[in-house]
Write an enzyme that holds these catalytic residues in place. Structure first.
Site, PDB file in Angstrom:
ATOM      1  N   GLU A 281      39.912  71.338 -35.324  1.00  0.00           N
ATOM      2  CA  GLU A 281      40.038  70.187 -34.529  1.00  0.00           C
ATOM      3  C   GLU A 281      41.237  69.588 -33.969  1.00  0.00           C
ATOM      4  O   GLU A 281      41.117  69.194 -32.712  1.00  0.00           O
ATOM      5  CB  GLU A 281      39.416  69.249 -35.511  1.00  0.00           C
ATOM      6  N   GLU A 284      41.842  71.877 -30.881  1.00  0.00           N
ATOM      7  CA  GLU A 284      40.867  71.396 -29.969  1.00  0.00           C
ATOM      8  C   GLU A 284      41.129  70.056 -29.218  1.00  0.00           C
ATOM      9  O   GLU A 284      41.308  70.084 -28.141  1.00  0.00           O
ATOM     10  CB  GLU A 284      39.212  71.255 -30.317  1.00  0.00           C
ATOM     11  N   CYS A 301      32.435  65.382 -38.227  1.00  0.00           N
ATOM     12  CA  CYS A 301      32.357  65.991 -39.658  1.00  0.00           C
ATOM     13  C   CYS A 301      31.076  65.063 -40.329  1.00  0.00           C
ATOM     14  O   CYS A 301      30.565  65.756 -41.302  1.00  0.00           O
ATOM     15  CB  CYS A 301      33.734  65.602 -40.477  1.00  0.00           C
ATOM     16  N   SER A 321      33.566  66.700 -30.700  1.00  0.00           N
ATOM     17  CA  SER A 321      34.194  67.994 -31.225  1.00  0.00           C
ATOM     18  C   SER A 321      33.153  69.321 -31.613  1.00  0.00           C
ATOM     19  O   SER A 321      32.049  68.804 -32.303  1.00  0.00           O
ATOM     20  CB  SER A 321      35.175  67.786 -32.339  1.00  0.00           C
ATOM     21  N   LYS A 360      23.743  65.263 -45.302  1.00  0.00           N
ATOM     22  CA  LYS A 360      23.975  66.921 -45.476  1.00  0.00           C
ATOM     23  C   LYS A 360      22.922  67.627 -45.821  1.00  0.00           C
ATOM     24  O   LYS A 360      22.957  68.671 -45.469  1.00  0.00           O
ATOM     25  CB  LYS A 360      25.123  66.895 -46.723  1.00  0.00           C
ATOM     26  N   GLU A 363      21.747  68.332 -42.400  1.00  0.00           N
ATOM     27  CA  GLU A 363      22.518  69.180 -41.755  1.00  0.00           C
ATOM     28  C   GLU A 363      22.437  70.596 -42.169  1.00  0.00           C
ATOM     29  O   GLU A 363      22.375  71.621 -41.601  1.00  0.00           O
ATOM     30  CB  GLU A 363      24.209  68.880 -42.151  1.00  0.00           C
ATOM     31  N   GLU A 368      20.956  75.911 -35.724  1.00  0.00           N
ATOM     32  CA  GLU A 368      22.122  76.233 -35.309  1.00  0.00           C
ATOM     33  C   GLU A 368      23.243  76.807 -36.137  1.00  0.00           C
ATOM     34  O   GLU A 368      24.344  77.307 -35.565  1.00  0.00           O
ATOM     35  CB  GLU A 368      22.590  75.362 -34.314  1.00  0.00           C
ATOM     36  N   CYS A 505      32.867  58.617 -46.611  1.00  0.00           N
ATOM     37  CA  CYS A 505      32.241  59.218 -47.596  1.00  0.00           C
ATOM     38  C   CYS A 505      32.160  58.642 -49.002  1.00  0.00           C
ATOM     39  O   CYS A 505      31.189  58.874 -49.594  1.00  0.00           O
ATOM     40  CB  CYS A 505      32.771  60.849 -47.653  1.00  0.00           C
TER      41      CYS A 505
END
Length: 586
Positions: A281, A284, A301, A321, A360, A363, A368, A505
């Site tokens: 990251e 990037e 994230c 990102s 999560k 996710e 993908e 979190c």
């Protein structure tokens, strides 16, 4: 400062501050008035009426949560008549509530159950028609059970006032009133971001995370599969609360030991892939700044935030990102690098993530993110689900000796630890991005401007002559405020961190339910959990992701370089607009 006023509580005069409610004044004086629908972070609903008190001169009992204190008030909080009236109210709630307390997921942590016990309710006195709805099991992350809803409205207010998503609302009238997404749409097809804050704020079990515990137990008892677990940074700062530890206690050593006792063959730490995320990251970010990429770059994230941006802000998808989250990077490495190193068939590896986050679970199901044709993460356990599994397996958590995670995917820098607190990703990225740009180490590693529980934080970082403009938001409502600034002035920032849950979190939708004398999402609790992560960071010999020797080894032996062909294939992804299109409440 306004002059104090004189009021009477239970026949004794007190001097109190004006401009507060009866409940607030009573709390400060040590008179705890029972409540259900009230939460200090939400608007006043006055729906449950459990908090009624007697005010002399008033014809009826008044709701203490909604009634302002006034000079000369004579208030009674605990008369025999009041106790009887409150008990009647709670009994009426109970008599339209399922009678499965001993088999309910919230048994022992249910606010309605605790309140009933405090009031001395020992039976049910009313019988009649009870509401009956089907559970909504459509979502990969959040289960809605209207039968256990007591219509306190806390979930609706959390969703609309704090998260600003407004997915939930009260529909119908009278006995047929129910909480649901718009048009009674299944949760999976709604604008739900899967953040799980409705679960955190619900006093009963009307909202729960989708459970895959049976499947995990099956895998743990299958000799033909390799059982791997990885754990997020913030879990070590909160898991102890489920075993009687005070908030702010670091129990990571016992946590790793408990995972091995459950039967996992390998125990890895997502703090390692938090370091890896920073390598990608930060690279990037620097690439976008130096080569005219889309700015500001926004972190990727937070799973709930990713679902949110796809549904509410699709026009900003180019700003996101392309880095996967630490959990998904870990899954990608487990199903590729780890499998190759140990000659394992990726299809024979079961990878379980222990996460603070219900999103999560969503996710993990994203197609993908597959690697080598299989899911990178097979199942996700929330912090409280993992705690339940430990208890269910008769593991004495408090008396476990501390253990360390396995290598090569277990070592981490201090930067990897602070990912679990709001501002942590930003702070960790700054440490490494500065090195990439300047070839020098940042003089100060504690980026205080990124820390704390302010909803939106801004800062200027001097990158050896380049002024890096950054911003941090936590909670989707705060994210909406920040993103409105981004849309109005795209050049205002270079880098933006957003975490979907209040506090980051540490306040995730899968964290332990509050203890008996605390409330959901208490800021003091969130701050104590965050302090654990900052302490870990401070005590680590390496505090920058690029100094982690195992990260260097991974690039040298396998990935090549950040943003390289192999790392891009394994560690990066893409996002796309989802429907229905959401609109944030202003």
């Amino acid at each position: 400062m306004k002059e104090k006023i004189t009021v009477s509580f239970n026949n004794k005069e007190h001097r109190v501050d004006p401009g507060q409610t009866i409940m607030q004044a009573a709390d400060k004086l040590g008179f705890h008035i029972p409540r259900l629908c009230y939460h200090p972070k939400l608007s006043i609903e006055g729906a449950c009426r459990v908090c009624i008190v007697e005010v002399e001169g008033s014809k009826n009992y008044v709701a203490s949560c909604a009634t302002p204190i006034a000079e000369g008030m004579k208030i009674h909080t605990d008369t025999l008549e009041l106790r009887r009236a409150r008990r009647d109210i709670v009994e009426l709630i109970l008599d339209n509530h399922p009678q499965d307390c001993h088999t309910c997921e919230r048994d022992g942590s249910c606010e309605l159950q605790r309140l009933s016990a405090k009031m001395g309710i020992r039976g049910r006195h009313f019988e009649g028609e009870m509401k009956s709805y089907e559970e909504d099991l459509s979502s990969e992350a959040v289960v809605r059970n209207p039968n256990k809803c007591i219509l306190c409205g806390r979930c609706v207010r959390m969703c609309s006032q704090i998260q600003k998503v407004s997915n939930l609302g009260l529909a119908g009238r009278g006995f047929k009133t129910v909480v649901m997404p718009a048009f009674d749409m299944p949760m999976k097809d709604s604008v739900c971001t899967a953040c799980g804050q409705c679960i955190n704020i619900c006093p009963t079990a009307a909202f729960l995370e989708k459970a895959y515990i049976d499947e995990i137990y099956q895998a743990l008892n299958d000799p033909d599969v390799v059982k791997v677990v990885n754990v997020a940074p913030s879990v070590r700062a909160s898991i102890g609360e489920s075993f009687g530890y005070d908030p702010g206690t670091n129990t990571e050593g016992k946590m790793f030991a408990a995972m091995r006792k459950l039967g996992f063959d390998y125990v890895f730490d997502s703090q390692f892939t938090a370091d890896l995320t920073i390598m990608e990251e930060a690279s990037e970010l620097v690439d976008r700044i130096q080569n005219g990429g889309v700015l500001p770059m926004i972190t990727s994230c937070s799973s709930g935030w990713m679902k949110c941006v796809e549904q509410f802000y699709p026009e900003l998808l180019p700003n996101i990102s392309t880095c996967k989250s630490p959990m998904s990077m870990m899954g990608a490495l487990i199903k590729s690098y780890f499998a190759e190193q140990n000659n394992y068939d990726p299809k024979k590896i079961i990878n379980v993530g222990v996460m603070p986050c219900t999103a999560k679970k969503y996710e993990a199901a994203r197609p993908e993110l597959k690697v080598n044709g299989v899911n990178a993460t097979d199942y996700v356990l929330t912090t409280r689900e993992f705690a339940w599994m430990v208890k269910s397996s008769a593991i004495d958590f408090r008396n476990l000796d501390s253990e360390l995670p396995d290598n090569p995917l277990g070592s981490s820098s201090g930067a990897g630890a602070i990912f679990g607190a709001t501002g942590g990703v930003m702070e960790a990225a700054i440490r490494t991005a500065y090195y990439i740009v300047t070839g020098k180490e940042l003089d100060y590693l504690d980026v205080q401007s990124a820390r704390g529980l302010n909803g939106v934080k801004e800062s200027l970082i001097d990158f050896d002559g380049l002024e890096l403009r950054v911003a941090v938001a936590h909670g989707l409502g705060n994210a909406a405020k920040l993103l409105d600034h981004v849309k109005q002035n795209p050049e205002r920032y270079h880098f933006v961190e957003i975490m979907g849950c209040p506090g980051g979190c540490v306040g995730g939708g899968g964290q332990p339910y509050p203890l008996t004398n605390s409330i959901p999402l208490d800021e003091e609790c969130l701050a104590k959990r965050a302090s654990v992560l900052y302490d870990i960071d401070r005590d680590k010999p390496d505090r920058r992701s690029h100094d982690n020797p195992d990260i260097k080894k991974l690039y040298n032996e396998y990935l090549g370089e950040p943003l390289g062909k192999k790392s891009h294939k394994l560690l990066h992804t893409h996002y796309e607009q989802k429907f229905p299109k959401g609109i944030f409440e202003k």
